[in-house]
Every structure is written in C-alpha cells, then in structure tokens.
Design a protein around this motif. Structure first.
Motif, PDB file in Angstrom:
ATOM      1  N   MET A 481      44.508  57.584  40.503  1.00 41.46           N
ATOM      2  CA  MET A 481      44.487  58.390  39.100  1.00 41.46           C
ATOM      3  C   MET A 481      44.684  59.714  39.542  1.00 41.46           C
ATOM      4  N   GLY A 482      46.139  59.920  39.595  1.00 44.15           N
ATOM      5  CA  GLY A 482      46.359  61.333  39.814  1.00 44.15           C
ATOM      6  C   GLY A 482      46.010  61.785  41.066  1.00 44.15           C
ATOM      7  N   ALA A 483      45.327  62.789  41.163  1.00 43.62           N
ATOM      8  CA  ALA A 483      44.844  63.342  42.551  1.00 43.62           C
ATOM      9  C   ALA A 483      43.677  62.702  43.211  1.00 43.62           C
ATOM     10  N   VAL A 484      42.965  61.789  42.201  1.00 48.36           N
ATOM     11  CA  VAL A 484      41.767  61.297  42.604  1.00 48.36           C
ATOM     12  C   VAL A 484      41.886  59.704  42.755  1.00 48.36           C
ATOM     13  N   VAL A 485      41.012  59.080  43.268  1.00 43.48           N
ATOM     14  CA  VAL A 485      41.230  57.610  43.492  1.00 43.48           C
ATOM     15  C   VAL A 485      39.763  56.936  43.128  1.00 43.48           C
ATOM     16  N   ARG A 486      39.917  56.076  42.038  1.00 43.97           N
ATOM     17  CA  ARG A 486      38.878  55.168  41.657  1.00 43.97           C
ATOM     18  C   ARG A 486      38.669  53.953  42.092  1.00 43.97           C
ATOM     19  N   GLU A 487      37.279  53.578  42.150  1.00 45.21           N
ATOM     20  CA  GLU A 487      37.080  52.306  42.694  1.00 45.21           C
ATOM     21  C   GLU A 487      36.576  51.243  41.796  1.00 45.21           C
ATOM     22  N   VAL A 488      37.371  50.244  41.617  1.00 48.53           N
ATOM     23  CA  VAL A 488      36.974  49.166  40.473  1.00 48.53           C
ATOM     24  C   VAL A 488      36.672  47.725  41.308  1.00 48.53           C
ATOM     25  N   VAL A 489      36.012  46.903  40.528  1.00 52.76           N
ATOM     26  CA  VAL A 489      35.422  45.762  41.060  1.00 52.76           C
ATOM     27  C   VAL A 489      36.286  44.652  40.330  1.00 52.76           C
ATOM     28  N   GLU A 490      36.972  43.695  41.207  1.00 53.37           N
ATOM     29  CA  GLU A 490      37.874  42.721  40.630  1.00 53.37           C
ATOM     30  C   GLU A 490      37.450  41.503  41.180  1.00 53.37           C
ATOM     31  N   PHE A 491      38.108  40.435  40.756  1.00 56.42           N
ATOM     32  CA  PHE A 491      37.990  39.363  41.615  1.00 56.42           C
ATOM     33  C   PHE A 491      39.077  39.188  42.850  1.00 56.42           C
ATOM     34  N   ALA A 492      38.517  38.756  44.151  1.00 58.68           N
ATOM     35  CA  ALA A 492      39.243  38.800  45.199  1.00 58.68           C
ATOM     36  C   ALA A 492      40.824  37.920  44.695  1.00 58.68           C
ATOM     37  N   THR A 493      40.546  36.917  44.216  1.00 60.48           N
ATOM     38  CA  THR A 493      41.861  36.123  43.657  1.00 60.48           C
ATOM     39  C   THR A 493      41.780  35.826  42.430  1.00 60.48           C
ATOM     40  N   PRO A 494      42.889  36.784  41.781  1.00 59.12           N
ATOM     41  CA  PRO A 494      42.807  36.829  40.021  1.00 59.12           C
ATOM     42  C   PRO A 494      42.551  35.585  39.459  1.00 59.12           C
ATOM     43  N   SER A 495      42.996  34.426  39.916  1.00 56.96           N
ATOM     44  CA  SER A 495      42.837  33.190  39.287  1.00 56.96           C
ATOM     45  C   SER A 495      41.606  32.806  38.916  1.00 56.96           C
ATOM     46  N   HIS A 496      40.668  33.338  40.137  1.00 53.37           N
ATOM     47  CA  HIS A 496      39.397  32.746  40.019  1.00 53.37           C
ATOM     48  C   HIS A 496      38.464  33.279  38.749  1.00 53.37           C
ATOM     49  N   ARG A 497      38.953  34.141  38.324  1.00 51.98           N
ATOM     50  CA  ARG A 497      38.294  34.749  37.092  1.00 51.98           C
ATOM     51  C   ARG A 497      38.037  33.655  35.909  1.00 51.98           C
ATOM     52  N   ARG A 498      39.252  32.919  35.640  1.00 55.76           N
ATOM     53  CA  ARG A 498      39.317  31.978  34.662  1.00 55.76           C
ATOM     54  C   ARG A 498      38.298  30.838  35.161  1.00 55.76           C
ATOM     55  N   TRP A 499      38.457  30.556  36.456  1.00 53.87           N
ATOM     56  CA  TRP A 499      37.698  29.164  36.930  1.00 53.87           C
ATOM     57  C   TRP A 499      36.167  29.439  36.868  1.00 53.87           C
ATOM     58  N   VAL A 500      35.900  30.798  36.966  1.00 53.79           N
ATOM     59  CA  VAL A 500      34.433  31.045  36.775  1.00 53.79           C
ATOM     60  C   VAL A 500      33.829  30.922  35.464  1.00 53.79           C
ATOM     61  N   PHE A 501      34.711  31.016  34.339  1.00 52.52           N
ATOM     62  CA  PHE A 501      34.105  30.830  33.065  1.00 52.52           C
ATOM     63  C   PHE A 501      33.943  29.225  32.894  1.00 52.52           C
ATOM     64  N   ILE A 502      35.006  28.694  33.589  1.00 47.57           N
ATOM     65  CA  ILE A 502      34.908  27.046  33.356  1.00 47.57           C
ATOM     66  C   ILE A 502      33.971  26.364  34.085  1.00 47.57           C
TER      67      ILE A 502
END
Length: 818
Positions: A481-502
């Motif tokens: 983000m410009g001159a800085v770096v943010r750390e965000v939490v995600e799913f290691a594999t994006p498709s896992h997110r939908r499977w988590v809900f199921i």
C-alpha cells in the motif's frame, strides 16, 4: 439497434467505448424512516392512475411475502411493462424532489422544498446515501479484488470475476458466442431439446445451476438456425404475457436464462400462456429457448416441451477439451484414469486447461485435490480439532482479506457469541457437532496450542495470532500500500473459502448459526465493535462479508435471505445493514456463483414491497452492479420506485448514479436516456404543471447535473466521448431548458459544466459548436430560443473556455440576432 432489447417500444440506442474505472465518491451517512404500509400500485390502471389499496396485509411493519425469498409483496397483475415503466398504472411522487444542481432545492409541485427535520433537502441526503454506498463497494472492490495479488485478489475470493461483469441481457457478440461454445459438450438431452426446438420453435430446459444450461441454450439456437442468426438474451424477469406480446424477428434466436417463475398462474393459465408464446414465436419464424430451475409443481405445461437438462459426463468434457487442445491420446487416457470420484464438470474443465498449458496429468490432478471439498472436510474432522480452530476459520470465511488485528478482534467477538455457548452445552451434557474435543476457546487456553510455541518454554498464555496462522487452511499475505506493506489473512487456497461454508452447514445446527448471526449483527451495529464503518478495516470487512454470505447462499439460501438480507434491507441493522444487503446482491452479480438472476428476483420483490425500507434497498441495489448486469430491469424498476416514492428522492438519486456507473464502466446508456425521452414524450401536450410532469423533469435535471468525484460532468462527458450518439442528451437538454419551473437550474448546471470541457477534450471549440448546433436544431420556438440565448450569455459571461462558449453561442443564437 435496441429493438431486440426486452422492453417494448424501446428508444433508439447509443453505444460507445469508454473503459473508465468507477469513481470514488465521498462517504456521508444517510437517514432512515420507520416501516410503513404504503399502498402498492395497481397494475390494471392507466397512466397516472389513482392509488388503490393493496390486498397484501402488513404485519409488524413487514409485508406478508408473496415471494418468501424476497420479503416483498407481489402485486396482482405481475411484472411491469413498457419502456422503463414497471407498471402501466403509475403514481406521481409527493413532495420530495431531486436536489438542484445550483445548490437550491428543486421545488415540489406545491411549491415548497422537500426537506427533512434538519432542514436539508431529502433528495440531497438520498444522493449522499447512494454515493457513499458506491464509494465503499467500488473502491474496495477495485483495490482488493481486481487489483490484488494472487488468484482471487487479496480477499481470497474464489469465483470472483477477473474483471467487472457487463450486462447479461441484449444481443450476444459473435466472439462471445464462439468463446462460449468453443468447448461445448452436448449432453444426453441435447438431441431431444433440438428436435423440440426445430418442431415448435420454443423449448424450455429445466436443470440445476452449473449444468451448462446457458451454453446449451445458445448451442441449440445456433444449430436450429443452421449456424446463422443473432442470439438475443432477454431479461429473466420477463413474464409469459410479455413474451407473447413482444416482437420477435425472423431468423433470430432468443434465450431467457433462469426465467423467474410466476407464482400467480395456475396450471391451466400457465399452459395457455405458454401456448400464446409458442404461437407468437412460431409465426415470427424465430426460435426461443427458456432455461429455468426445477419447480415444485409436478405437472408441467404441455403446450411447450420441457426438457430435463443435466451436465455432460466429466469424462466427456475432459476428453473433448483435451482433444481440442491438441493433447495426445495416450495423455488423454492417463488423465481420464485419474478422474476423481464426484468431480464436478467445471473442475474437470479446469484440469483440462491445466494439462493443455503443459502440466502433467498426475500433477494437475494433485493440485486439484488441494482445493476440493474433501480436503476441507478432512481438516474439520481431524482428530483433536478444537472449537477455537473452527471459529478462527469461520472468522476468516466471513472476513477474508482483513488485517490480522481485525481478524483477531472479530474472532474474540465470535468466540463470545458462539464458543462459550458450545462450552456451556458441553458442560451440561449437550452433544456438540464434532465431539468433546470441541470446547470453547476459554477452556482451551494454555493447553495443546500452548505447547506449539518454541519448545513449550514460553508462557502458557494463549497466542491468538500464532494459533490462527498455524492453521493450514489459512495464510498471511503481504499487500503493498504505497510505501508500506499490510498483512492480511486469507485462505491458502482461495477455493477453500466456499467449501468451508458448505462443510459448516453440514456440521452445525441452528444454535451455531444463530450465534454467527448475532456476531455479525454486533459487528455491524455496536459502536465499539471491530471494523467500524468508514474505516479501511470496516470497508474491507463489509465487502468480504458480502462475498461470504453469497457463498453461503449457494448452500443455504433460506438462511442468508431470511436471517440476513431481508432484516438488513428492512433497516433492522441501520443503514450499514441496508448497505450490506445491497453488497450481497452486487457480489452475486459480479461472481461466477450463478446467482445473478437470484439477486434480480430478490431486488424486484423488494421493489414491489409495501415497505419503504425494502423499496429503498431495491433502489440502491439497482443503482449499482445489479443494474449493470440487468440494465433493462434496472430502469424499469427504478422508474417504478421513482413514481411511487414519497419525497425521499432515493430512487431518483439511484437512477442518476446508475447512469454515472454505466458511463464510467463502458456500458450502454441508451436505456436510461431512452426512459427519460419516452417519459417526456408521454406527457400531455397541454402546458401547465402536473405532479408527473414535475417529477419527470426533476429526474431529468438530476441526471443531467450529476458529476463524478473528480468534478467532471457525466452527461457532458458522455456527449464529448460519443458525439455521434449524443442526440438523446441534446433532446433532454433542450426540453429541460424549455421547462420554465426548472429552466434556471438546468441552465446553471449546463453553464457550470461547460467549464469542464478542457478536461474532457482538446477540441473544445468543435465540441462547443456541436452543442450549439444540436440545441439550435431542437429549440425552434423563437421566444424560447431568445430566452435561452440571453440566459446562457449571462451565465457564461465570465466562464472559461471562452472560445468554446463563444462557438456554442454563435451556433445557437446566430438566427436570433441576440
């Protein structure tokens, strides 16, 4: 060109290419009113008909739902009809009017400005509310979904389109059809459907989402037309009566995708209506394919063939795509042997693409395994899995892409609503979803997870951050983000997110989901809750939550609509909850979850509701990506809301913002401009004021006066970039300048906008000359022409660019000697 768009008597269209990104808009809070019991319009009356009582009762401020999924009341008479006019019986709005471009409120027909208790015009507040909504969603989406790192963007959203999705209706481009049919595999029902289409010219495909009904419908039409003819996609909101009355053109194919069912028709009426449609299409020598989901009725109409549609086999799809990709037969045989049990067709297509790109079959299938439902389910059911870990994954499922600190705070709040509840249930002997290992976070502090720290030598105090990042389903990513770096939490594999809900839906009962609902409600409404509105963390959470609820809807639609969307749309969680309901519908339209027609059905139910809150939420939804996806439906329902709202001005502001969004995202604006032209042409020729006349001109001035965040006038920018299609805008300017009650406001806005010409074009003089010539051709009355010239000269006396303004005045006023 627009004769093929599913609105009767459509005005001539205009097209253009702009390729601009959406505009950021300042975020300002809006206002709320309590639920009411406003009458629904009577669809059987003529233009400007009087109001009639709705037959649908209202209980506790919430209308009885004619459509239980939407929470709205369905009026007798069905869907709207006419260009931009949802119902033939329209009612004028009372008191409230759009904000004047010059800063003064437009006067209502009674002559008094519409203002709220604090003295500000209601329309001004409405515009701020719509603008704030667009700013939060569009800015966050552009930064975090389209511009993010990794597949799915930094929010880890699997299924999100790589670019904003355009309209779903209208003529299909040849390249679009070629891409759609490039890898099309014909299922078993294809031959039966094709025979019915050739014989009757109409066929209905009944199948679930994801079975290839869209590509199948287009393939059927192209084969029935021997490869020729255009394919036109009609609105899923179109009724059988509208289909039977619309004009079909010989040699063209028409398709209605996921047509919304009409619950008001019994079996006999539906069969008769379908027969009328079939006769109309057949007589026109056109072809029509309608797709729909399976219905609850056991008896289907017999006048039109209804074919049960299913996806082709996984092996068939895999072999076809690999052969088209030039893969050797021995490699194809190896890939087929490795097909996983219950592998969806879409995943087989992804595997084929991976092999065609050079991957070895075994490696590609192994990569596929890492993102499957089985992988996620195994994680949840692993021995020793704790409730704390489950809640941490649940937190990220709803807040993927949020900062690590936000995720920690959100988890703590979720643990308070759900984790302790499960711990109390375990202590009291109540069985949990997994086993006794699922205890609350409070009972697990300092136990097994503490041992995971460096050799167990550190303090036993629980490290929530370390524990969350130790979960293999999750990953911490750095986002510049410009001159800085943010750390965000995600799913290691994006498709896992939908499977988590199921998986969560299969493991937990209503007690768990009630706790989740209370948790999300607290985040949205409690002042001290994390991710507060108006902050970066809050904006990210709102858009990510919209994605999460859309994914949850693919598994438990009733939970999402009944427990979240309808209550939020009714204002139970304040304006932020209303925004969230809109964001969920917008995400449904922008993702490839197959929910865009579902979102349309929900919004149209709200638009028909007797609740002002539901109607207001519908207006907001149609102002954005839902309207981009279904532009004909947007103008139709927004005008319905404009004609029926009582002074709030929200629907008019929504239509103006819809127009601005279309201009900035390279979409056709002819439906909006055609709506206004059509409405002005329908006004009585006699002079004088009427509520509908005042209302229509107020909407026209609102749209002509709107600017984007950089200050560029949207209407003038559209004209400059596409002067060949600017006739509709010139018509509106000319009529607004000649409407005495709003002439001063329209002229002041126009004069102010001329100052933006240098930022829009280098040929300012040529553009000024074109504007003057076009206005001169339309303002032919000598008295009006002289008054227009005099007022424009006064307003532009000290404005720049003087050379362009002089050229405009020379063209406009040369015949009047003024």
């Amino acid at each position: 060109m627009n004769g093929d768009i599913p609105l009767p008597e459509n005005p001539p269209g205009e097209t253009g290419r702009e390729g601009e990104v959406s505009r950021p808009i300042p975020s300002v809070p809006g206002t709320w009113k309590t639920p009411g019991t406003e009458k629904a319009p009577d669809a059987d009356k003529g233009p400007e008909a009087a109001e009639k009582e709705s037959a649908s009762p209202v209980r506790d401020g919430v209308p009885d739902a004619g459509n239980s999924a939407t929470g709205g009341t369905q009026e007798a008479g069905g869907a709207p009809s006419g260009p931009g006019t949802p119902e033939s019986g329209e009612r004028p709005a009372r008191s409230g009017t759009p904000d004047a471009p010059g800063g003064e409120p437009v006067r209502s027909p009674e002559g008094a400005p519409s203002a709220d208790q604090d003295g500000r015009p209601a329309a001004a507040k409405a515009d701020e509310q719509v603008s704030a909504l667009h700013n939060t969603y569009n800015t966050t989406v552009n930064q975090n979904m389209y511009g993010g790192t990794g597949q799915g963007g930094v929010t880890g959203i699997a299924g999100f389109a790589p670019a904003p999705r355009g309209r779903a209706t209208g003529p299909m481009r040849q390249e679009e059809i070629a891409l759609l049919l490039r890898h099309h595999a014909e299922p078993d029902a294809f031959a039966e459907a094709l025979a019915a289409l050739r014989a009757d010219h109409v066929v209905t495909l009944i199948g679930e989402s994801g079975t290839g009904r869209r590509s199948g419908a287009v393939a059927l039409l192209k084969k029935a037309m021997d490869g020729g003819g255009r394919v036109i996609v009609l609105s899923p909101d179109i009724t059988l009566d509208q289909l039977a009355e619309r004009e079909f053109h010989a040699g063209k194919g028409y398709v209605v995708l996921d047509r919304v069912q009409e619950g008001s028709l019994n079996e006999t009426q539906a069969d008769f209506a379908w027969r009328r449609v079939q006769e109309r299409v057949h007589a026109s020598r056109a072809h029509l394919v309608v797709t729909t989901r399976p219905r609850m009725e056991r008896v289907l109409p017999t006048s039109v063939s209804h074919v049960a549609w299913s996806a082709p086999s996984t092996e068939q799809v895999l072999r076809l795509r690999l052969r088209l990709g030039g893969i050797p037969e021995e490699t194809i045989a190896e890939a087929v042997k490795l097909i996983r049990p219950n592998c969806p067709v879409a995943k087989a297509a992804e595997v084929a693409d991976g092999i065609c790109e050079g991957g070895a079959p075994e490696e590609v299938w192994n990569d596929y395994d890492t993102g499957t439902y089985d992988t996620v389910q195994r994680w949840f059911l692993a021995p020793g899995r704790t409730m704390r870990e489950v809640l941490q994954v649940t937190t990220v499922a709803f807040a993927a892409g949020s900062g690590i600190r936000s995720c920690e705070e959100l988890f703590a709040l979720l643990d308070a609503h759900v984790g302790r509840q499960f711990a109390q249930g375990a202590a009291g002997g109540k069985a949990n979803a997994f086993s006794n290992s699922l205890a609350s976070g409070a009972t697990q502090k300092g136990n097994d997870l503490a041992a995971k720290r460096d050799g167990g030598a550190e303090s036993a105090l629980f490290d929530r951050r370390r524990a969350m990042l130790d979960i293999e389903l999750l990953a911490l990513r750095q986002v510049p983000m410009g001159a800085v770096v943010r750390e965000v939490v995600e799913f290691a594999t994006p498709s896992h997110r939908r499977w988590v809900f199921i998986v969560l839906c299969g493991l937990f009962d209503s007690d768990f989901w009630d706790g989740v609902r209370k948790w999300l409600g607290a985040v949205l409404s409690e002042p001290e809750a994390p991710c507060s509105p108006g902050t970066l963390a809050g904006d990210e959470f709102e858009v990510s939550l919209a994605a999460g609820l859309a994914m949850l809807a693919t598994k438990d639609f009733e939970e999402v609509v009944g427990k979240y969307l309808v209550p939020w749309a009714q204002g139970h969680a304040g304006q932020r909850g209303q925004s969230m309901a809109v964001y969920v519908l917008w995400y449904m339209c922008q993702s490839d979850l197959g929910l865009d027609t579902v979102a349309l059905d929900i919004a149209r139910g709200w638009a028909r509701s007797t609740s002002p809150e539901l109607r207001g939420t519908a207006a907001l939804a149609f102002s954005g990506w839902l309207g981009v996806r279904f532009p004909s439906d947007a103008v139709k329902w927004l005008w319905h809301l404009i004609a029926n709202e009582k002074g709030q001005g929200l629907a008019a502001a929504a239509l103006a913002n819809h127009f601005a969004l279309l201009v900035h995202h390279d979409e056709d604006t002819s439906r909006v401009l055609g709506l206004l032209t059509y409405r002005l042409d329908r006004l009585p020729a006699r002079a004088g004021r009427s509520p509908m006349r005042s209302l229509t001109y107020q909407v026209v001035v609102t749209i002509l006066a709107i600017r984007d965040a950089s200050g560029r006038p949207v209407a003038l920018r559209r004209f400059v970039l596409h002067p060949e299609g600017g006739g509709a805008l010139l018509d509106l300017w000319a009529k607004a300048f000649c409407y005495r009650p709003l002439r001063a406001m329209a002229l002041k806005a126009f004069a102010d906008h001329l100052g933006a010409l240098p930022s829009l074009t280098e040929s300012t003089v040529d553009m000024g000359r074109a504007l003057g010539r076009g206005l001169g051709e339309r303002v032919t009355d000598p008295t009006e022409r002289r008054a227009l010239c005099a007022e424009l000269k006064r307003l532009t006396r000290n404005k720049k660019p003087q050379d362009a303004i002089r050229a405009l005045l020379d063209e406009l006023c040369c015949d009047e000697g003024c």
